[in-house]
Motif scaffolding. Sequence first.
Motif, short mmCIF file in Angstrom:
data_model
loop_
_atom_site.label_atom_id
_atom_site.label_comp_id
_atom_site.label_asym_id
_atom_site.label_seq_id
_atom_site.Cartn_x
_atom_site.Cartn_y
_atom_site.Cartn_z
N THR A 34 0.82 -1.22 0.00
CA THR A 34 0.00 0.00 0.00
C THR A 34 0.85 1.26 0.00
O THR A 34 0.53 2.24 -0.69
CB THR A 34 -0.88 0.03 1.27
N GLY A 77 -4.13 9.44 4.68
CA GLY A 77 -3.52 8.70 3.57
C GLY A 77 -2.93 9.69 2.58
O GLY A 77 -3.05 9.51 1.37
N SER A 122 -1.01 4.80 11.51
CA SER A 122 -2.09 4.23 10.71
C SER A 122 -3.35 5.02 11.01
O SER A 122 -3.59 5.40 12.17
CB SER A 122 -2.31 2.76 11.07
N VAL A 123 -4.16 5.25 9.99
CA VAL A 123 -5.42 5.97 10.23
C VAL A 123 -6.39 5.11 11.02
O VAL A 123 -7.38 5.60 11.55
CB VAL A 123 -6.10 6.41 8.90
N ARG A 149 1.14 12.61 -11.06
CA ARG A 149 0.94 14.07 -11.00
C ARG A 149 2.14 14.81 -11.58
O ARG A 149 1.99 15.83 -12.25
CB ARG A 149 0.66 14.52 -9.56
N THR A 151 1.03 7.60 -7.63
CA THR A 151 0.19 8.80 -7.79
C THR A 151 1.06 10.06 -7.85
O THR A 151 0.79 10.97 -8.62
CB THR A 151 -0.87 8.90 -6.66
N ASP A 207 -0.25 9.75 7.51
CA ASP A 207 0.03 8.52 6.75
C ASP A 207 0.90 7.64 7.65
O ASP A 207 1.24 8.04 8.78
CB ASP A 207 0.74 8.84 5.42
N GLU A 209 -7.97 10.84 -0.25
CA GLU A 209 -7.93 10.48 -1.68
C GLU A 209 -7.17 9.17 -1.84
O GLU A 209 -6.00 9.07 -1.43
CB GLU A 209 -7.24 11.60 -2.48
N THR A 228 1.98 2.63 -3.32
CA THR A 228 1.02 3.18 -4.29
C THR A 228 1.12 4.71 -4.37
O THR A 228 0.81 5.30 -5.39
CB THR A 228 -0.43 2.79 -3.94
C1 LIG Z 1 -2.94 5.45 -3.49
S1 LIG Z 1 -1.97 6.18 -2.24
C2 LIG Z 1 -2.69 7.80 -2.23
C3 LIG Z 1 -1.78 8.81 -1.63
C4 LIG Z 1 -2.26 10.26 -1.79
N1 LIG Z 1 -3.53 10.48 -1.19
C5 LIG Z 1 -2.28 10.62 -3.24
O1 LIG Z 1 -3.38 10.79 -3.82
O2 LIG Z 1 -1.19 10.72 -3.82
C6 LIG Z 1 -2.61 5.44 -0.75
C7 LIG Z 1 -2.02 6.03 0.52
O3 LIG Z 1 -2.76 5.56 1.64
C8 LIG Z 1 -1.85 5.26 2.67
N2 LIG Z 1 -2.49 4.31 3.57
C9 LIG Z 1 -3.06 3.13 3.27
N3 LIG Z 1 -3.53 2.54 4.37
C10 LIG Z 1 -3.24 3.38 5.41
C11 LIG Z 1 -3.46 3.34 6.80
N4 LIG Z 1 -4.08 2.29 7.39
N5 LIG Z 1 -3.03 4.36 7.56
C12 LIG Z 1 -2.39 5.43 7.00
N6 LIG Z 1 -2.17 5.53 5.67
C13 LIG Z 1 -2.59 4.52 4.89
C14 LIG Z 1 -0.65 4.70 1.94
O4 LIG Z 1 0.52 4.70 2.74
C15 LIG Z 1 -0.56 5.62 0.75
O5 LIG Z 1 0.20 6.77 1.03
#
Ligand SMILES: C[S@@+](CC[C@H](N)C(=O)[O-])C[C@H]1O[C@@H](n2cnc3c(N)ncnc32)[C@H](O)[C@@H]1O
Length: 273
Positions: free
Chosen positions: A11, A89, A135-136, A22, A18, A111, A156, A14
């Motif tokens: 995760t 996130g 973690s959220v 951008r 993104t 994040d 997002e 990812t």
């Molecule tokens: C697809 S990326 C999107 C990042 C950003 N919002 C963007 O649009 O560029 C997903 C993000 O969610 C974070 N993420 C996923 N699960 C999470 C959790 N349980 N707690 C904190 N962050 C989380 C990942 O670390 C990653 O940075």
Amino acid sequence: MALEKADFTGTRATMLATLHGRALHSRTANPVLRDPYAEEAVRRIDHDFGSTGLRRNDPLAIAVRGRVFDDLTAARLAADPEVTVLHLGCGLDSRVQRLDPPPSVEWYDVDFPEVIELRNRIYPERAHHHTIGSSVTAPDLLRAFPADRPALVVAEGLTMYLRPAEGVALLRRITERFPRGHLIFDVQSPLATRWAHLFNGAVRAAGARLTWGVRGGRELERAVPGLVLDQEHTFFDVPELDRLHPFYRALVRGMGRVPALRDLALVLTMHFG
Ligand SMILES: C[S@@+](CC[C@H](N)C(=O)[O-])C[C@H]1O[C@@H](n2cnc3c(N)ncnc32)[C@H](O)[C@@H]1O
């Protein structure tokens, strides 16, 4: 200047896709979303960005999603500038730099700790901006935010990586913690979360798992007392689609007329209190 390492998998990785999307789109003529911060971040990170799995139209799609979120967030802040923003996130997204909110806004980027450590090394500090490495889904996370102001939650590309019970519990904690608030976040349908493992190049390259499919805002209204759907936004009617190659444009517009396909990915605006 020494380059920063970004050895992430799953995760966490990812957000490199993104970010890269951008940055790539920002370099094109007349971009939907100008993001010089992403361009600079990509230059600062020692990573093979060619391996993030982006396909031909992904940078535009990522930029469109980012622009939709930026516009919705900016409109909300204009209507209600005395808020705490929880940007959950956040990855390496420079939304706070792009929107440059007024000092009445306290903005928190959240994040995983490793992602936030990198983020803090890449982006300069700014007043009324805070970062939290957690973690959220941590049950005590929300204690980090002042509870006497309304919240604006922006997430997002996050919910699909949470487990359903974790996501619902997070939304419930948010509605219980703050006197009132608005949420702007995207969801993917159960079908989309399954397809992502087959067709989404960035998800496949990261080795990430999508675990929460949501059919729309009404499902979350039923699961979270007090949460009210304002609007479901689809990506199939945004004017930026006109920039696609005619073949893809016709394909996407056709998909938008089929409900199960139109609802593959939705941006929800919701409120409580
Ligand atoms: C697809 S990326 C999107 C990042 C950003 N919002 C963007 O649009 O560029 C997903 C993000 O969610 C974070 N993420 C996923 N699960 C999470 C959790 N349980 N707690 C904190 N962050 C989380 C990942 O670390 C990653 O940075």
